[in-house]
Design an enzyme around this catalytic site. Structure first.
Site, PDB file in Angstrom:
ATOM      1  N   HIS A  45      16.019-111.730  17.359  1.00  0.00           N
ATOM      2  CA  HIS A  45      16.135-112.264  18.724  1.00  0.00           C
ATOM      3  C   HIS A  45      16.803-111.236  19.637  1.00  0.00           C
ATOM      4  O   HIS A  45      16.389-111.038  20.779  1.00  0.00           O
ATOM      5  CB  HIS A  45      16.944-113.560  18.709  1.00  0.00           C
ATOM      6  N   TYR A  78      17.330-117.477   9.046  1.00  0.00           N
ATOM      7  CA  TYR A  78      16.615-118.711   9.407  1.00  0.00           C
ATOM      8  C   TYR A  78      15.101-118.680   9.188  1.00  0.00           C
ATOM      9  O   TYR A  78      14.429-119.658   9.417  1.00  0.00           O
ATOM     10  CB  TYR A  78      16.923-119.112  10.866  1.00  0.00           C
ATOM     11  N   ARG A 121       7.563-112.961  17.452  1.00  0.00           N
ATOM     12  CA  ARG A 121       8.631-111.968  17.615  1.00  0.00           C
ATOM     13  C   ARG A 121       8.877-111.354  16.239  1.00  0.00           C
ATOM     14  O   ARG A 121       9.469-111.979  15.378  1.00  0.00           O
ATOM     15  CB  ARG A 121       9.890-112.649  18.167  1.00  0.00           C
TER      16      ARG A 121
HETATM   17  C1  LIG Z   1      20.027-121.837  30.238  1.00  0.00           C
HETATM   18  C2  LIG Z   1      20.288-121.082  28.972  1.00  0.00           C
HETATM   19  N1  LIG Z   1      20.536-121.750  27.830  1.00  0.00           N
HETATM   20  C3  LIG Z   1      20.762-121.085  26.695  1.00  0.00           C
HETATM   21  C4  LIG Z   1      20.749-119.704  26.666  1.00  0.00           C
HETATM   22  C5  LIG Z   1      20.979-118.962  25.348  1.00  0.00           C
HETATM   23  N2  LIG Z   1      19.676-118.465  24.881  1.00  0.00           N
HETATM   24  C6  LIG Z   1      19.295-117.198  25.126  1.00  0.00           C
HETATM   25  S1  LIG Z   1      17.756-116.891  24.571  1.00  0.00           S
HETATM   26  C7  LIG Z   1      17.578-118.448  23.946  1.00  0.00           C
HETATM   27  C8  LIG Z   1      16.300-118.872  23.263  1.00  0.00           C
HETATM   28  C9  LIG Z   1      15.116-118.787  24.142  1.00  0.00           C
HETATM   29  O1  LIG Z   1      13.947-118.929  23.382  1.00  0.00           O
HETATM   30  P1  LIG Z   1      12.510-118.760  24.032  1.00  0.00           P
HETATM   31  O2  LIG Z   1      12.471-119.411  25.360  1.00  0.00           O
HETATM   32  O3  LIG Z   1      11.515-119.176  23.029  1.00  0.00           O
HETATM   33  O4  LIG Z   1      12.403-117.189  24.325  1.00  0.00           O
HETATM   34  P2  LIG Z   1      12.458-115.975  23.287  1.00  0.00           P
HETATM   35  O5  LIG Z   1      13.906-115.582  23.180  1.00  0.00           O
HETATM   36  O6  LIG Z   1      11.874-116.442  22.003  1.00  0.00           O
HETATM   37  O7  LIG Z   1      11.673-114.878  23.913  1.00  0.00           O
HETATM   38  C10 LIG Z   1      18.724-119.200  24.193  1.00  0.00           C
HETATM   39  C11 LIG Z   1      18.915-120.605  23.792  1.00  0.00           C
HETATM   40  C12 LIG Z   1      20.489-119.040  27.883  1.00  0.00           C
HETATM   41  N3  LIG Z   1      20.425-117.700  27.954  1.00  0.00           N
HETATM   42  N4  LIG Z   1      20.239-119.747  29.019  1.00  0.00           N
END
Ligand SMILES: Cc1ncc(C[n+]2csc(CCOP(=O)(O)OP(=O)(O)O)c2C)c(N)n1
Ligand SMILES: [Mg+2]
Length: 320
Positions: A230, A239, A226
């Protein structure tokens, strides 16, 4: 599909992604999750779908999949605008489910759809995109196990982009590989270079073919990055290092594909993308507010008493 065609789709995704950030900065979009750097993973995999019988279940960062599937992009981006329940495009016709902001959320949906496809013998396969962080959710493990037990036609496409917000993959994925987990569920698993659009396309085509032919599920782990934050409210400088960002920026999937294409193909793709961006921006800005009443419709088939009470209170607050 040929590289030139995939390039065109990746470039549209990149330019719309940039436009969405600009619209957020101008106050037109409340928030947005940029996918810059993940174009090859998303476009390469989505372009392998057969839209007459397959179905896709995305998360919040999968604009590239919507582009490659030919989804109406004004309708798709309306989700980020938050004007309605999900986007304003037709998920059934486009074969793309409304995107899911629950981490890991679309994965069991894909498995449920695949169970239906198997029972009805439709010959279609499901694909779901999720992140490295999502791969440690219970939902994802249960989904892979269930799909393994029933040998369902589903492709688990993990975009390992190095980060789950501020948590790096090494603190998220025990054992270091999402693809390696597939063996524990008795299904195929493979890692691909997620910034090589042809490699992603080929791996996904193979996995979808196997699924449609009764060969069961596959886990594909596309190694990518990415490049941006985020979300539009994140500051990655807090970070991760600039050196890491620069090293990955050099592996940019779009620049990489462009190096293999004639200059005129690249220039023509740029003009095409600029046209699409203008249309999408104009379309988004022209969208009218939906009636507030719709906030309460479609939540349940039969509205609950609590919901009706809230609706009444909302109406009274408008009259007050
Ligand atoms: C069940 C849940 N827990 C926490 C969140 C908060 N949250 C949103 S995105 C994220 C990180 C996800 O990372 P990844 O799966 O690697 O996907 P990326 O964002 O890197 O595409 C978190 C913890 C959420 N949306 N849903
Ligand atoms: Mg991630």
């Amino acid at each position: 599909m040929e590289l030139s065609e995939l390039y065109r789709l990746m470039l549209v995704a990149r330019r719309i992604d940039e436009e969405a950030i600009a619209l957020q900065r101008q106050g037109a979009l409340p928030g947005y999750a940029p996918m810059k750097g993940q174009e090859a993973a998303q476009v390469g995999s989505a372009a392998a779908l057969d839209l007459t019988r397959d179905f896709a279940f995305p998360n919040y960062r999968d604009l590239g999949a919507a582009v490659a599937m030919g989804v109406d992009l004004v309708g798709y981006l309306a989700t980020h605008l938050g004007v309605w329940h999900g986007g304003l495009y037709d998920p059934r016709a486009s074969r793309l489910a409304p995107f899911n902001a629950v981490v890991g959320g679309p994965v069991p949906h894909a498995v449920g759809w695949a169970m239906g496809a198997k029972l009805d013998d439709t010959g279609g396969a499901a694909i779901t995109w999720f992140g490295d962080g999502a791969s440690s959710q219970g939902d994802v493990h249960e989904s892979m196990n269930f799909a393994g037990v029933y040998r369902l036609p589903v492709v688990f496409f993990c975009q390992n982009n190095g980060w789950a917000i501020s948590v790096p993959t090494e603190r998220q994925v025990a054992g270091g590989s999402v693809a390696a987990r597939a063996a524990g569920y008795g299904i195929e698993g493979r890692q691909v270079d997620g910034n090589d659009v042809m490699a992603v396309h080929e791996a996904t085509r193979e996995a979808l073919d196997r699924a449609r032919n009764g060969g069961g599920p596959t886990v594909i782990e596309a190694m990518t990055y990415r490049i941006g934050p985020h979300s539009t409210s994140d500051d990655p400088g807090r970070y991760r290092t600039l050196e890491e960002e620069q090293a990955w920026a050099e592996k940019d999937p779009i620049a990489r594909a462009a190096r293999e294409l004639p200059a005129e193909t690249v220039a023509e793709a740029e003009e095409h993308a600029a046209r699409v961006v203008r249309e999408v921006r104009d379309g988004l800005l022209a969208l009218e507010q939906r009636p507030g009443e719709e906030l309460f419709s479609f939540v349940y088939r039969e509205p609950t008493k609590a919901l009706l009470d809230q609706q009444r209170a909302w109406k009274e607050s408008l009259d007050a």
